[in-house]
Design a protein around this motif. Structure first.
Motif, PDB file in Angstrom:
ATOM      1  N   ASN A 154       0.877  -1.401   0.255  1.00 27.55           N
ATOM      2  CA  ASN A 154       0.224   0.115  -0.373  1.00 27.55           C
ATOM      3  C   ASN A 154       0.716   1.265  -0.381  1.00 27.55           C
ATOM      4  OD1 ASN A 154      -2.318  -1.800  -0.202  1.00 27.55           O
ATOM      5  ND2 ASN A 154      -2.965  -1.506   2.164  1.00 27.55           N
ATOM      6  N   SER A 155       1.722   1.403   1.197  1.00 25.50           N
ATOM      7  CA  SER A 155       2.869   2.418   1.089  1.00 25.50           C
ATOM      8  C   SER A 155       3.484   2.455  -0.440  1.00 25.50           C
ATOM      9  CB  SER A 155       3.924   2.246   1.916  1.00 25.50           C
ATOM     10  OG  SER A 155       5.131   1.081   1.636  1.00 25.50           O
ATOM     11  N   THR A 156       4.049   1.721  -1.060  1.00 29.05           N
ATOM     12  CA  THR A 156       4.662   1.326  -2.500  1.00 29.05           C
ATOM     13  C   THR A 156       3.446   2.261  -3.693  1.00 29.05           C
ATOM     14  OG1 THR A 156       6.071   0.284  -2.275  1.00 29.05           O
ATOM     15  CG2 THR A 156       6.405   0.688  -4.172  1.00 29.05           C
ATOM     16  N   GLU A 157       2.573   2.076  -3.609  1.00 31.87           N
ATOM     17  CA  GLU A 157       1.501   2.687  -4.187  1.00 31.87           C
ATOM     18  C   GLU A 157       1.207   4.088  -4.498  1.00 31.87           C
ATOM     19  OE1 GLU A 157      -2.503  -0.046  -4.295  1.00 31.87           O
ATOM     20  OE2 GLU A 157      -1.655  -1.639  -5.180  1.00 31.87           O
ATOM     21  N   GLU A 158       1.026   4.212  -3.024  1.00 27.45           N
ATOM     22  CA  GLU A 158       0.384   5.651  -2.351  1.00 27.45           C
ATOM     23  C   GLU A 158       1.730   6.365  -3.286  1.00 27.45           C
ATOM     24  OE1 GLU A 158       0.003   8.146   1.515  1.00 27.45           O
ATOM     25  OE2 GLU A 158       0.190   6.367   1.601  1.00 27.45           O
ATOM     26  N   PHE A 159       3.444   5.757  -2.905  1.00 24.63           N
ATOM     27  CA  PHE A 159       4.445   6.991  -2.880  1.00 24.63           C
ATOM     28  C   PHE A 159       3.846   7.322  -4.917  1.00 24.63           C
ATOM     29  CE2 PHE A 159       8.576   6.896  -4.607  1.00 24.63           C
ATOM     30  CZ  PHE A 159       8.716   7.938  -4.564  1.00 24.63           C
ATOM     31  N   LEU A 160       4.251   5.736  -5.609  1.00 27.78           N
ATOM     32  CA  LEU A 160       3.774   5.309  -6.676  1.00 27.78           C
ATOM     33  C   LEU A 160       2.884   6.943  -7.393  1.00 27.78           C
ATOM     34  CD1 LEU A 160       4.901   2.260  -7.790  1.00 27.78           C
ATOM     35  CD2 LEU A 160       6.644   4.575  -7.691  1.00 27.78           C
TER      36      LEU A 160
ATOM     37  N   TYR B 173       5.232  17.792  -4.210  1.00 30.58           N
ATOM     38  CA  TYR B 173       6.593  17.718  -3.981  1.00 30.58           C
ATOM     39  C   TYR B 173       6.501  17.444  -2.053  1.00 30.58           C
ATOM     40  CZ  TYR B 173      11.737  17.431  -3.451  1.00 30.58           C
ATOM     41  OH  TYR B 173      12.601  17.107  -3.263  1.00 30.58           O
ATOM     42  N   THR B 174       6.085  18.415  -1.039  1.00 34.32           N
ATOM     43  CA  THR B 174       6.387  18.125   0.099  1.00 34.32           C
ATOM     44  C   THR B 174       6.292  16.560  -0.005  1.00 34.32           C
ATOM     45  OG1 THR B 174       6.263  20.547   0.353  1.00 34.32           O
ATOM     46  CG2 THR B 174       6.047  19.248   2.351  1.00 34.32           C
ATOM     47  N   LYS B 175       4.930  16.443   0.540  1.00 38.07           N
ATOM     48  CA  LYS B 175       3.633  15.350   0.592  1.00 38.07           C
ATOM     49  C   LYS B 175       4.214  14.408   0.366  1.00 38.07           C
ATOM     50  CE  LYS B 175      -0.191  16.754   0.251  1.00 38.07           C
ATOM     51  NZ  LYS B 175      -1.953  16.754  -0.262  1.00 38.07           N
ATOM     52  N   LEU B 176       5.256  14.087  -0.916  1.00 41.41           N
ATOM     53  CA  LEU B 176       6.250  13.322  -1.966  1.00 41.41           C
ATOM     54  C   LEU B 176       7.595  13.001  -0.844  1.00 41.41           C
ATOM     55  CD1 LEU B 176       6.680  10.924  -4.022  1.00 41.41           C
ATOM     56  CD2 LEU B 176       8.149  12.666  -5.203  1.00 41.41           C
ATOM     57  N   ASN B 177       8.238  14.516  -0.061  1.00 42.97           N
ATOM     58  CA  ASN B 177       9.439  13.921  -0.138  1.00 42.97           C
ATOM     59  C   ASN B 177       8.887  13.612   1.570  1.00 42.97           C
ATOM     60  OD1 ASN B 177      12.029  14.491   0.289  1.00 42.97           O
ATOM     61  ND2 ASN B 177      12.012  16.457   1.445  1.00 42.97           N
ATOM     62  N   ASP B 178       8.028  13.884   2.322  1.00 47.49           N
ATOM     63  CA  ASP B 178       7.765  13.521   3.398  1.00 47.49           C
ATOM     64  C   ASP B 178       7.097  12.114   3.412  1.00 47.49           C
ATOM     65  OD1 ASP B 178       8.090  16.285   4.126  1.00 47.49           O
ATOM     66  OD2 ASP B 178       5.966  16.419   4.440  1.00 47.49           O
ATOM     67  N   LEU B 179       6.723  12.050   2.585  1.00 55.12           N
ATOM     68  CA  LEU B 179       6.023  10.408   2.427  1.00 55.12           C
ATOM     69  C   LEU B 179       7.750   9.334   2.232  1.00 55.12           C
ATOM     70  CD1 LEU B 179       4.059   7.746   2.184  1.00 55.12           C
ATOM     71  CD2 LEU B 179       4.194   8.382  -0.029  1.00 55.12           C
ATOM     72  N   TYR B 180       8.628   9.517   1.541  1.00 53.82           N
ATOM     73  CA  TYR B 180       9.098   9.156   1.309  1.00 53.82           C
ATOM     74  C   TYR B 180      10.579   8.966   2.264  1.00 53.82           C
ATOM     75  CZ  TYR B 180      14.399   7.780  -0.137  1.00 53.82           C
ATOM     76  OH  TYR B 180      15.269   7.099  -0.858  1.00 53.82           O
ATOM     77  N   ASN B 181      10.552  10.295   3.616  1.00 54.05           N
ATOM     78  CA  ASN B 181      11.425   9.739   4.643  1.00 54.05           C
ATOM     79  C   ASN B 181      10.530   9.039   5.693  1.00 54.05           C
ATOM     80  OD1 ASN B 181      13.160  11.214   4.015  1.00 54.05           O
ATOM     81  ND2 ASN B 181      11.864  13.562   4.510  1.00 54.05           N
ATOM     82  N   HIS B 182       9.437   8.878   5.186  1.00 50.35           N
ATOM     83  CA  HIS B 182       8.582   8.270   6.436  1.00 50.35           C
ATOM     84  C   HIS B 182       8.993   6.597   6.096  1.00 50.35           C
ATOM     85  CE1 HIS B 182       5.147   6.706   8.969  1.00 50.35           C
ATOM     86  NE2 HIS B 182       5.128   5.761   7.460  1.00 50.35           N
ATOM     87  N   LEU B 183       8.744   6.029   4.263  1.00 53.10           N
ATOM     88  CA  LEU B 183       9.176   4.977   4.429  1.00 53.10           C
ATOM     89  C   LEU B 183      10.127   4.622   4.680  1.00 53.10           C
ATOM     90  CD1 LEU B 183       7.247   5.009   0.630  1.00 53.10           C
ATOM     91  CD2 LEU B 183       6.345   3.823   2.701  1.00 53.10           C
ATOM     92  N   GLN B 184      11.534   5.428   4.536  1.00 54.16           N
ATOM     93  CA  GLN B 184      12.665   5.298   5.029  1.00 54.16           C
ATOM     94  C   GLN B 184      12.537   4.524   6.469  1.00 54.16           C
ATOM     95  OE1 GLN B 184      14.992   8.329   4.072  1.00 54.16           O
ATOM     96  NE2 GLN B 184      16.009   7.015   2.276  1.00 54.16           N
TER      97      GLN B 184
END
Length: 199
Positions: free
Chosen positions: A50-56, A93-104
């Motif tokens: 689910n997190s990968t789909e949300e990120f993509l 972009y901010t949402k994408l960046n925050d989600l990426y940091n959260h996924l890490q």
């Protein structure tokens, strides 16, 4: 061939000198492991997590936003003013960046895929592309939310030597220098007389 004997599999897979089937199988398995592909999938590998789909999804929205805001501007070799891109795509972009940091962070703790270490290569490459476009191509930047604490800590560190020397000066005993005059019995003239007597 319905036989599942080891000899049958061995004769089929390793019958040629190059062992092409085994070599290709090992190559794909190593590539799969090196790219951390399992980290983008659910535990049972039935599909994307689910997190990968949300990120993509956010990644595609960011690229779409970049494209839509570039349509009115001519793209050439000279640096352009991309203020519209920075202003209109900042939230996405901010949402994408925050989600990426959260996924890490989640992945280090063993997230949805139950695999640790790095995110899968698709997510990392997508984020690298977006960050390169955002910072290098469009010259955009996110406002730093840590500005006030950084200035406060820097000021504190800069004033530490002043505080140290001031406190050292105030708390140390100030000794006045007292000049002690030497007590001389004879003057220079008498010394000359003594030297003349002995010579």
């Amino acid at each position: 061939n319905s036989s599942e004997s080891h000899n049958c599999a061995k004769s089929i897979l390793t019958s040629d000198r190059l062992q092409i089937v085994v070599t290709l199988s090992e190559f794909f398995n190593e590539t799969w492991e090196a790219a951390n592909c399992a980290n983008c999938l659910k535990n049972n590998s039935e599909g994307l997590s689910n997190s990968t789909e949300e990120f993509l999804d956010l990644f595609n929205k960011s690229l779409t936003c970049f494209e839509q805001n570039l349509q009115g501007q001519a793209i050439d070799l000279s640096p352009n003013n991309y203020t519209e891109v920075c202003k209109n795509c900042n939230e996405t972009y901010t949402k994408l960046n925050d989600l990426y940091n959260h996924l890490q962070r989640m992945n280090r703790q063993g997230g949805e895929s139950a695999h640790s270490a790095h995110l899968c290569i698709d997510v990392e490459d997508a984020m690298n592309i977006t960050r390169k476009l955002w910072s290098r191509t469009f010259n955009c930047s996110l406002p730093c939310s840590d500005t006030v604490p950084v200035i406060a800590v820097s000021s504190f560190i800069l004033f530490l030597p002043i505080v140290f020397y001031l406190s050292s000066f105030l708390h140390s005993k100030q000794k006045k220098r007292i000049l002690i005059l030497p007590k001389r019995i004879q003057s220079n003239a008498s010394l000359v007389n003594i030297q003349e007597k002995y010579s």
